[in-house]
Design a protein around this motif. Structure first.
Motif, PDB file in Angstrom:
ATOM      1  N   ARG A  62     -32.689  52.718   1.833  1.00  0.00           N
ATOM      2  CA  ARG A  62     -33.116  51.337   2.482  1.00  0.00           C
ATOM      3  C   ARG A  62     -31.900  50.561   2.822  1.00  0.00           C
ATOM      4  NH1 ARG A  62     -36.538  47.589   4.012  1.00  0.00           N
ATOM      5  NH2 ARG A  62     -37.084  45.658   2.805  1.00  0.00           N
ATOM      6  N   THR A  63     -30.936  50.367   1.677  1.00  0.00           N
ATOM      7  CA  THR A  63     -29.799  49.372   1.746  1.00  0.00           C
ATOM      8  C   THR A  63     -28.920  50.055   2.994  1.00  0.00           C
ATOM      9  OG1 THR A  63     -29.653  49.383  -0.818  1.00  0.00           O
ATOM     10  CG2 THR A  63     -27.643  48.876   0.556  1.00  0.00           C
ATOM     11  N   ARG A  64     -28.632  51.062   3.129  1.00  0.00           N
ATOM     12  CA  ARG A  64     -28.017  51.496   4.347  1.00  0.00           C
ATOM     13  C   ARG A  64     -28.782  51.100   5.511  1.00  0.00           C
ATOM     14  NH1 ARG A  64     -24.202  55.435   5.841  1.00  0.00           N
ATOM     15  NH2 ARG A  64     -24.520  56.354   8.062  1.00  0.00           N
ATOM     16  N   GLN A  65     -30.029  51.297   5.720  1.00  0.00           N
ATOM     17  CA  GLN A  65     -30.946  51.050   6.953  1.00  0.00           C
ATOM     18  C   GLN A  65     -30.762  49.313   7.118  1.00  0.00           C
ATOM     19  OE1 GLN A  65     -35.109  50.890   6.364  1.00  0.00           O
ATOM     20  NE2 GLN A  65     -35.403  51.568   8.491  1.00  0.00           N
ATOM     21  N   LEU A  66     -30.686  48.658   6.114  1.00  0.00           N
ATOM     22  CA  LEU A  66     -30.543  46.995   6.320  1.00  0.00           C
ATOM     23  C   LEU A  66     -29.077  46.810   6.707  1.00  0.00           C
ATOM     24  CD1 LEU A  66     -32.512  46.141   3.030  1.00  0.00           C
ATOM     25  CD2 LEU A  66     -33.369  45.904   5.380  1.00  0.00           C
ATOM     26  N   ILE A  67     -28.130  47.483   6.498  1.00  0.00           N
ATOM     27  CA  ILE A  67     -26.829  47.347   6.869  1.00  0.00           C
ATOM     28  C   ILE A  67     -26.572  47.760   8.182  1.00  0.00           C
ATOM     29  CG2 ILE A  67     -24.440  48.085   6.228  1.00  0.00           C
ATOM     30  CD1 ILE A  67     -24.886  48.322   3.433  1.00  0.00           C
ATOM     31  N   ARG A 114     -33.687  53.611  -2.592  1.00  0.00           N
ATOM     32  CA  ARG A 114     -33.111  52.489  -2.624  1.00  0.00           C
ATOM     33  C   ARG A 114     -31.721  52.544  -1.741  1.00  0.00           C
ATOM     34  NH1 ARG A 114     -31.144  49.282  -8.024  1.00  0.00           N
ATOM     35  NH2 ARG A 114     -29.987  47.571  -6.954  1.00  0.00           N
ATOM     36  N   ARG A 115     -31.002  53.450  -2.012  1.00  0.00           N
ATOM     37  CA  ARG A 115     -29.579  53.719  -1.155  1.00  0.00           C
ATOM     38  C   ARG A 115     -29.987  53.712   0.323  1.00  0.00           C
ATOM     39  NH1 ARG A 115     -26.176  58.011  -3.935  1.00  0.00           N
ATOM     40  NH2 ARG A 115     -26.386  56.446  -5.571  1.00  0.00           N
TER      41      ARG A 115
END
Length: 70
Positions: free
Chosen positions: A6-11, A3-4
């Motif tokens: 994926r969050t970094r990728q989206l940011i 999840r972390r």
């Protein structure tokens, strides 16, 4: 951990949209930004895929290395 990541990728991907000035140029119209991305994806499915990738990669490398555009 997934999840972390994926969050970094989206940011990071959102940052690319900002760096390309798409937010500013479209007045933060998310439908327009999505339309641009859908159009690019359609082009990548077409016959000129390799030409588009080469062109966009060159422009992207220049944009990343442009010291005036931080």
């Amino acid at each position: 951990m997934k999840r972390r990541e994926r969050t970094r990728q989206l940011i990071e991907l959102g940052g690319l949209v900002v760096k390309a000035e798409l937010v500013e140029l479209t007045g933060d119209d998310r439908a327009v930004i999505l339309g641009l991305l859908v159009e690019a994806a359609a082009r990548l499915r077409g016959e000129d895929r390799e030409q588009a990738l080469t062109l966009w990669r060159r422009r992207g490398v220049r944009a990343f290395s442009d010291p005036l555009d931080s």
